[in-house]
Design an enzyme around this catalytic site. Sequence first.
Site, short mmCIF file in Angstrom:
data_model
loop_
_atom_site.label_atom_id
_atom_site.label_comp_id
_atom_site.label_asym_id
_atom_site.label_seq_id
_atom_site.Cartn_x
_atom_site.Cartn_y
_atom_site.Cartn_z
N HIS A 395 0.67 -1.31 -0.03
CA HIS A 395 -0.09 -0.04 -0.02
C HIS A 395 0.78 1.26 0.02
CE1 HIS A 395 -3.65 -2.13 0.47
NE2 HIS A 395 -3.61 -2.73 1.60
N ASP A 429 -3.08 -10.06 -2.85
CA ASP A 429 -3.74 -9.77 -1.58
C ASP A 429 -5.15 -9.49 -1.57
OD1 ASP A 429 -2.46 -8.58 1.48
OD2 ASP A 429 -4.19 -7.55 0.68
N HIS A 431 -6.47 -6.69 -0.75
CA HIS A 431 -6.69 -5.54 -0.95
C HIS A 431 -6.02 -5.12 -2.29
CE1 HIS A 431 -7.26 -6.35 3.48
NE2 HIS A 431 -8.20 -5.56 3.17
#
Length: 580
Positions: A395, A429, A431
């Site tokens: 992220h 993942d 996300h």
Amino acid sequence: MFRIRKILNPYLPVNEHEIKQVQAIIQSQFPDIAKEKVATIPDQLINPLKYQYKTMLFIADDLDGRVKGCALMLYMPDLSFCYLDFLAVSPGRTSSGVGGALYERVREEADSLDINGLFMECLPDDSDNCPDEEIRKQNAKRLAFYERYGARPITGTRYETPVKPEDTCAPFLVFDGLGSHDEIGAQKLKLIVRAILERKYGDYCPEDYIRMVVGSIIDDPVQLRPFQYKKKLQNGVFRTTLSERKKIFWVINDRHSIHHVRERGYVESPVRVETIRKSLEPTGWFSKGTPSSYPEKIIRDVHDAGYMNYFRKVCKNLPAGKSVYPYVFPIRNGAHPPKDLTVRAGYYCIDTFTPLNQNAYLAARHGVNCTLTAADELLSGRSLAYVLTRPPGHHAEHNVFGGFCYFNNSAIAAHYLSELGRVAILDIDYHHGNGQQQIFYESSNVLTISIHGHPSFAYPYFSGFVNEKGKHQGEGFNYNFPLDEEISAEKYRQTLMKTLEIIRKFSPVYLIVALGFDTAKDDPTGTWKLTASDFEQNGILIGQLKVPTLFMQEGGYNNRRLGTNARQFFKGVQKGFFGQ
């Protein structure tokens, strides 16, 4: 510091530069070799049919592209043997350890090919064949070096007979059984010797000379010269670590636990790494590596210097045990960040739940070292590598952190590897991998793909939509596959196969998998229900790409299932890649 790297494409600019250094080293250490011969190295690497052998070039270089040594090995699969053509180090580096590291890497590669042995030529150390005392001393050092590995000259043949009367110091043919072949039969050696003399020296050795040498091989099995420089050691001592080469190279961030946020509900905890480690260690599928240190410049190639300086400074100034969470986000006036470092957190962050504390920088920085260590292992020719680290990274964008992530390990590895070939990043993942997308959004050298929960309900909410396809040169090199809140394992696999087909068409030299186990059933941060069996099947599909792959640990927070899911995933990867 140096790394061992296997050259795959001789015509990449960075490889062209280093091959020129290789040629200079060989010419310096072997002045009798014709320049025209040395100049053919790039062509040898890409034209095995022309030369009747596959050429492999290994170099020891540093991060600035300075070559410290090289090894050139020829593989002749029709006769199942390898021939070490050159092993040379830069002048003045004879005791640097470079030669030993290169030879060990060559032995590992040779042994992985399941050959009958590794052969090479060494100039003689006896006065009958080499009258010059100073030259004999140098030859003796080389033979003593190889004898450490059990490699010794073959005796009882006429291999060391000069081709022409004026030739001096005709070489011995040295045999290294790699610890698994103590002897070789006469018929097999006859075929090997003929292949060496015809394919390597065909323009110098006449047919009657070749017949004479081949006909002199009588002993069966062939005899090796007794040990002269070291006492013979126990059986198996010369065995290579080749079986290790077929394992997954595994680097664990041994400093991850210093970043421990003891606050209720904070799921990104040290137990995650320990759970996976305890499940994988007994399998025997992994070869553990030790992290090396890498300069900060490599991170600055991906992350903003201002962000990095802030991150380091704020963590250093925080008291032990105290965490700071972003709570003010100065998006209206980004040109003037707040003076207070703790308030400035929102200037560099995308959420309110990723803390800054005394050890966050240190743990994340060491995670980068682990990542680059594994990346270098791929450069050396390893097929699979896995970095088990936390905090995660996918992220983190160019100048912001968030989602428990501070440095984008996958992006750093991709940029590092992309100078030596095209790289694909597959983020699996739960996300969206917003960090890789943002960093490479305008690049065509790195393909970014993410399978994730739809941003309408899943973090980070603002990215991961289908219409985000890249920009400028990067247009068409970013793919998002947002999926529904509830999906079947079959639907997930269908999507995964679509991404793998895109990767095949892109034809990367290296693949990076941002590996999240938060797609699993009952993960507190996800909504999908993948089981251990599903992870194994997905691992098989990824392994079947047969692209050198670096797996970077990202999410996964259900500690009851985490270890089992990780074990089954890597079981599948090995099945897919090696057919085991």
